[in-house]
Design an enzyme around this catalytic site. Structure first.
Site, PDB file in Angstrom:
ATOM      1  CD  GLU A 103       1.392  -2.794   8.989  1.00 57.12           C
ATOM      2  OE1 GLU A 103       0.729  -3.285   8.047  1.00 57.12           O
ATOM      3  OE2 GLU A 103       0.986  -2.736  10.161  1.00 57.12           O
ATOM      4  CD  GLU A 123      -2.397   0.074   6.485  1.00 60.31           C
ATOM      5  OE1 GLU A 123      -2.013   1.250   6.250  1.00 60.31           O
ATOM      6  OE2 GLU A 123      -1.614  -0.883   6.634  1.00 60.31           O
TER       7      GLU A 123
HETATM    8  N1  T1G Z   1      -4.868  -5.940  -2.861  1.00 61.66           N
HETATM    9  C1  T1G Z   1      -5.415  -6.532  -3.940  1.00 61.66           C
HETATM   10  N2  T1G Z   1      -5.381  -5.993  -5.167  1.00 61.66           N
HETATM   11  C2  T1G Z   1      -4.768  -4.809  -5.312  1.00 61.66           C
HETATM   12  C3  T1G Z   1      -4.174  -4.137  -4.223  1.00 61.66           C
HETATM   13  C4  T1G Z   1      -4.244  -4.760  -2.953  1.00 61.66           C
HETATM   14  N3  T1G Z   1      -3.703  -4.204  -1.864  1.00 61.66           N
HETATM   15  N4  T1G Z   1      -3.626  -2.988  -4.673  1.00 61.66           N
HETATM   16  C5  T1G Z   1      -3.871  -2.952  -5.977  1.00 61.66           C
HETATM   17  N5  T1G Z   1      -4.544  -4.036  -6.367  1.00 61.66           N
HETATM   18  C6  T1G Z   1      -4.976  -4.382  -7.735  1.00 61.66           C
HETATM   19  C7  T1G Z   1      -6.014  -3.398  -8.258  1.00 61.66           C
HETATM   20  O1  T1G Z   1      -7.320  -3.810  -7.901  1.00 61.66           O
HETATM   21  C8  T1G Z   1      -5.770  -3.474  -9.740  1.00 61.66           C
HETATM   22  O2  T1G Z   1      -6.381  -4.649 -10.217  1.00 61.66           O
HETATM   23  C9  T1G Z   1      -4.266  -3.687  -9.859  1.00 61.66           C
HETATM   24  O3  T1G Z   1      -3.856  -4.191  -8.581  1.00 61.66           O
HETATM   25  C10 T1G Z   1      -3.478  -2.419 -10.152  1.00 61.66           C
HETATM   26  O4  T1G Z   1      -3.873  -1.405  -9.229  1.00 61.66           O
HETATM   27  C11 T1G Z   1      -1.808  -5.798   6.964  1.00 61.66           C
HETATM   28  C12 T1G Z   1      -4.388  -4.518   6.485  1.00 61.66           C
HETATM   29  C13 T1G Z   1      -0.344   0.205  -5.215  1.00 61.66           C
HETATM   30  C14 T1G Z   1      -0.597   2.681  -5.518  1.00 61.66           C
HETATM   31  O5  T1G Z   1      -4.240   0.192   0.380  1.00 61.66           O
HETATM   32  O6  T1G Z   1      -3.076   2.230  -3.627  1.00 61.66           O
HETATM   33  O7  T1G Z   1      -1.875  -3.604   4.157  1.00 61.66           O
HETATM   34  O8  T1G Z   1      -8.110  -3.689 -11.646  1.00 61.66           O
HETATM   35  O9  T1G Z   1      -4.898   0.177 -10.893  1.00 61.66           O
HETATM   36  O10 T1G Z   1      -2.618   3.019 -10.193  1.00 61.66           O
HETATM   37  O11 T1G Z   1      -1.795  -3.686   7.947  1.00 61.66           O
HETATM   38  O12 T1G Z   1      -3.116   0.008  -6.290  1.00 61.66           O
HETATM   39  O13 T1G Z   1      -5.925  -4.387 -12.615  1.00 61.66           O
HETATM   40  O14 T1G Z   1      -7.520  -6.105 -11.747  1.00 61.66           O
HETATM   41  O15 T1G Z   1      -4.537   0.832  -8.457  1.00 61.66           O
HETATM   42  O16 T1G Z   1      -0.423   1.702 -10.350  1.00 61.66           O
HETATM   43  C15 T1G Z   1      -2.851  -1.307   2.164  1.00 61.66           C
HETATM   44  C16 T1G Z   1      -3.821  -0.161  -2.355  1.00 61.66           C
HETATM   45  C17 T1G Z   1      -3.674  -2.558   2.219  1.00 61.66           C
HETATM   46  C18 T1G Z   1      -2.693  -0.117  -1.383  1.00 61.66           C
HETATM   47  C19 T1G Z   1      -0.846   1.087  -7.483  1.00 61.66           C
HETATM   48  N6  T1G Z   1      -2.473  -1.071   0.811  1.00 61.66           N
HETATM   49  N7  T1G Z   1      -3.330  -0.006  -3.706  1.00 61.66           N
HETATM   50  O17 T1G Z   1      -1.622   1.999  -8.193  1.00 61.66           O
HETATM   51  O18 T1G Z   1      -2.555   0.500 -10.048  1.00 61.66           O
HETATM   52  S1  T1G Z   1      -4.268  -2.892   3.842  1.00 61.66           S
HETATM   53  C20 T1G Z   1      -3.204  -0.319   0.000  1.00 61.66           C
HETATM   54  C21 T1G Z   1      -3.015   1.185  -4.249  1.00 61.66           C
HETATM   55  C22 T1G Z   1      -2.945  -3.493   4.673  1.00 61.66           C
HETATM   56  C23 T1G Z   1      -1.909  -4.336   6.731  1.00 61.66           C
HETATM   57  C24 T1G Z   1      -3.152  -3.822   6.112  1.00 61.66           C
HETATM   58  C25 T1G Z   1      -2.624   1.191  -5.692  1.00 61.66           C
HETATM   59  C26 T1G Z   1      -1.107   1.295  -5.942  1.00 61.66           C
HETATM   60  P1  T1G Z   1      -7.035  -4.714 -11.659  1.00 61.66           P
HETATM   61  P2  T1G Z   1      -4.051   0.116  -9.659  1.00 61.66           P
HETATM   62  P3  T1G Z   1      -1.771   1.875  -9.767  1.00 61.66           P
END
Ligand code: T1G
Length: 703
Positions: A103, A123
């Site tokens: 975004e 999302e």
């Molecule tokens: N927030 C907080 N922590 C996160 C995170 C996030 N969005 N994404 C990953 N982590 C932490 C995860 O818990 C782990 O922590 C570490 O990072 C590595 O992740 C405003 C409302 C990016 C593809 O849904 O899909 O944006 O366990 O093991 O396999 O409109 O993480 O090591 O302590 O998964 O390399 C939308 C979610 C949010 C992306 C990487 N975004 N993340 O995968 O590593 S909503 C998502 C992923 C939003 C807006 C809205 C994957 C990844 P720890 P990992 P990975």
């Protein structure tokens, strides 16, 4: 954690650096806001590039921020500052620009990405409506229908597809920062100015009906029981019917609402639970000790063994697939070939990838082929003596430091490990069928399994892109124990009470399971459970009536889909379950034999009993120390057994019902005469007495 402001001549770069995944928090928002203002104010800056250090461009909002009020500055202010910047702003992306990250890029004037970038709006998988303008800008960039499709799918797309759709303008080289600056220079040289997405024409109303129906139909399975998609549609429609600002307001309201829904809370719980279960309390999960699996061997080329070999090959690990007889090996290799050619036909992989993966699987008729492997997995027929004999033979063949794994789903790993001189290197790897597709991997810890071996199991799960859950060596581990002692046993009791299987299935499918218990039983094969339970009765006893319907069907040779008859009947070549008029006769006779009264049972009671049985046995498993956390059980059931993810898993669901309620309902079932089976597990009783729940109990366990 920072956003630095760098100068590359007349091009400024806002460089985000917040490991591990550059999740957007207040510090990043603040930094980007500052950068946008600085670039606008500084006369020597002609363009601004937004890029990230580390493995990925911003991967979305920091999900830990979303629980309560989001600290300032708000997304809207940051995005507005970027979009209204009087100089061209370029997003230079790599890794996984997701959600809020994408975004931010959409609010930039130009977008470029490295070839391997995967862009998406995930999302919906978290039950959230995007809240940073995504539903208003995306349709202006790629059209309302494409936007709807992308938002409903939640899955990422690659750079090429993103360029074809118009989501990005350029594919640059592998260095996002360098490529981004170079692209900005080119834009300046061509006289390009700011190009705010919000000023692009809105997509023309209305969204074409038949196309909308087709898009919803495409995602219907994944969105069964869900509600977020309604908000997505409403918000996308607003992008063509309202002004940009009005659309943003609507999105913002709906997005805040979405965060409060039980579905979103549950989905976020599972997201974090899946990551948490990679850590074992008291073990240094992240510090080395991981055995790097460079070569593997799988013994047994049946459906399971072949699937495991494919899972390994898919992760780039060369694997020897070993069978005793030529015919069996050829059948196994045939399964592999068919699977890969299907994957090519369905467009999941290309021909070259299919060939490369098959080349990693080497068929062999000799156990000696396991001699060079770092990991050997036995996946022979589920029979204790056979498995033990194979392990004993392997003992003199495998390298001393190799990990020896058994794919047993029901046998005692500790007893099997006794066949190996180094039982500390023996582990259970319980794959689920088809092993190359199913995400769950139960990692079974035997009495002597070492920490290093467990950590190696977890590292392997990550390498295979599976979710690995460490479980104890009790009957059926976590998943099958809850299924056999809980859910399926209750489903059978309902059959004995005279409830039709299709009613039980439709109630549980209504609850959100992908498939009801009777359909699952018929699909897996009635004899599978019977065999597993025969193993159980060698170790433990269960009071009658315990799975007597399945046992009777197995004795009749009614083994489910594969014999055309099980709990249901099937027409040849057709998997549609049809009622079997003889089943009620069988269940009535068994009910009489076991003294079970047949009666009317309401839908609500069917659902309550099936779900409570899962919760109660789950709690018992925690009591017995066979799982570390309640959330681990949620992962097992949502990733491997079709429990609706949007309900958060059985233990999370118990918390939402209220532990008091759960205990009161189980007590009521016990009082109604259902007997021993409904004895409340001590942990549930204790949680209720102390006003605690599973989430709180998990917090006391640490990681
Ligand atoms: N927030 C907080 N922590 C996160 C995170 C996030 N969005 N994404 C990953 N982590 C932490 C995860 O818990 C782990 O922590 C570490 O990072 C590595 O992740 C405003 C409302 C990016 C593809 O849904 O899909 O944006 O366990 O093991 O396999 O409109 O993480 O090591 O302590 O998964 O390399 C939308 C979610 C949010 C992306 C990487 N975004 N993340 O995968 O590593 S909503 C998502 C992923 C939003 C807006 C809205 C994957 C990844 P720890 P990992 P990975």
């Amino acid at each position: 954690m920072s956003v630095s402001f760098e100068r590359h001549g007349n091009v400024a770069v806002a460089l985000v650096d917040s490991p591990p995944v550059n999740a957007i928090d207040a510090i990043i928002r603040e930094g980007l806001l500052r950068a946008a203002r600085q670039a606008a104010a500084d006369a020597s800056v002609d363009a601004l590039v937004i890029a990230c250090r580390g493995r990925t461009f911003m991967s979305g909002a920091d999900l830990t921020e979303l629980g309560s009020a989001i600290p300032p500055p708000p997304y809207s202010e940051v995005l507005q500052a970027l979009e209204s910047c009087p100089k061209p702003v370029v997003a230079a992306m790599h890794g996984s620009p997701l959600g809020g990250g994408l975004e931010i890029a959409m609010a930039c004037h130009y977008r470029c990405a490295t070839p391997g970038t995967r862009l998406g709006m995930p999302e919906i998988t978290l039950g959230i409506l995007p809240g940073a303008g995504g539903t208003q800008r995306l349709p202006r960039l790629i059209g309302a229908e494409n936007a709807l499709d992308l938002l409903l799918s939640g899955a990422p797309i690659d750079s090429t597809r993103a360029r074809d759709l118009g989501l990005i303008d350029e594919i640059i080289g592998d260095d996002a920062l360098g490529g981004g600056v170079e692209y900005a220079r080119r834009l300046l040289a061509n006289g390009a100015g700011p190009r705010p997405t919000c000023l692009r024409p809105a997509p023309r109303p209305p969204l074409a009906e038949p196309e909308v129906d087709r898009i919803f139909a495409r995602h219907a399975r994944a969105l069964k029981g869900r509600t977020t998609q309604k908000m997505v549609f409403q918000s996308i429609r607003a992008s063509s019917e309202l002004s940009f600002d009005e659309g943003l307001k609507l999105e913002s309201r709906l997005s805040a609402e979405s965060l409060q829904t039980p579905e979103s809370r549950a989905l976020r719980h599972v997201f974090f639970a899946e990551r948490e279960c990679g850590r074992v309390p008291g073990m240094q999960t992240s510090t080395g000790a991981n055995v790097d699996v460079r070569r593997a061997a799988v013994v047994g080329a049946g459906t399971m063994g072949s699937g495991i070999a494919m899972a390994l090959a898919d992760a780039g690990i060369p694997v020897a697939l070993i069978e005793r007889e030529r015919g069996a090996l050829d059948r196994g290799l045939g399964i592999v070939r068919d699977n890969y050619s299907q994957a090519v036909q369905r467009g999941r992989i290309d021909e070259a990838t299919s060939r490369a993966r098959q080349a990693l699987i080497d068929g062999s008729l000799s156990l000696a082929a396991a001699s060079g492997a770092d990991l050997v997995i036995e996946a022979v027929f589920e029979d204790f003596d056979l498995k033990r004999a194979v392990l004993a033979q392997l003992d003199s063949i495998v390298r001393p430091e190799a990990i020896v794994a058994s794919n047993t789903s029901s046998l005692s790993l500790t007893s099997l490990a006794a066949a190996i001189r180094r039982p500390e290197r023996v582990i259970g790897l319980h794959f689920f069928s088809p092993a190359n597709v199913m995400r769950l991997l139960e990692i079974v810890r035997g009495a002597q399994t070492s920490e290093a071996t467990i950590l190696a199991g977890l590292a392997l799960a990550r390498k295979l892109r599976k979710v690995g859950v460490v479980v104890g060596d009790g009957f059926g581990f976590v998943g099958n124990r809850m299924m056999l002692d809980g859910y399926f046993r209750e489903a059978e009791l309902l059959l004995l009470q005279g409830v039709a299987p299709e009613r039980i299935d439709s109630v549980m499918e209504g609850f959100g399971f992908a498939m009801g218990p009777n359909r699952v039983n018929d699909m897996a094969g009635i004899d599978v459970g019977t065999r597993v339970r025969a193993e159980l009765t060698r170790r433990e006893s269960r009071p009658a009536p315990y799975h007597v319907v399945s046992d009777a069907l197995a004795a009749l040779g009614h083994l489910g889909q594969k014999t055309g008859r099980g709990i249901y009947r099937y027409k040849t070549g057709d998997r549609t379950p049809l009622p079997d008029p003889e089943l009620p006769l069988l269940t009535r006779a068994l009910a009489v034999k076991y003294g079970v009264a047949q009666r009317d049972v309401s839908d609500a009671e069917i659902e309550r009993r099936c779900v409570l049985s899962l919760i109660n046995i789950g709690a018992q498993i925690l009591d017995d120390g066979l799982a570390y956390r309640a959330a681990d059980i949620d992962v097992v059931w949502s990733a491997g057994y079709g429990f609706p993810r949007w309900r958060g898993g059985p233990m999370y669901f118990a918390d939402t019902v209220g532990i008091d309620q759960v205990v009161a309902q189980i007590d009521a079932l016990a009082a109604a005469g259902a007997g021993h089976y409904w004895r409340v597990s001590p942990l549930l009783r204790q949680l209720a007495a102390t006003g605690c729940n599973f989430a709180a109990w998990d917090r006391t366990r640490g990681s």
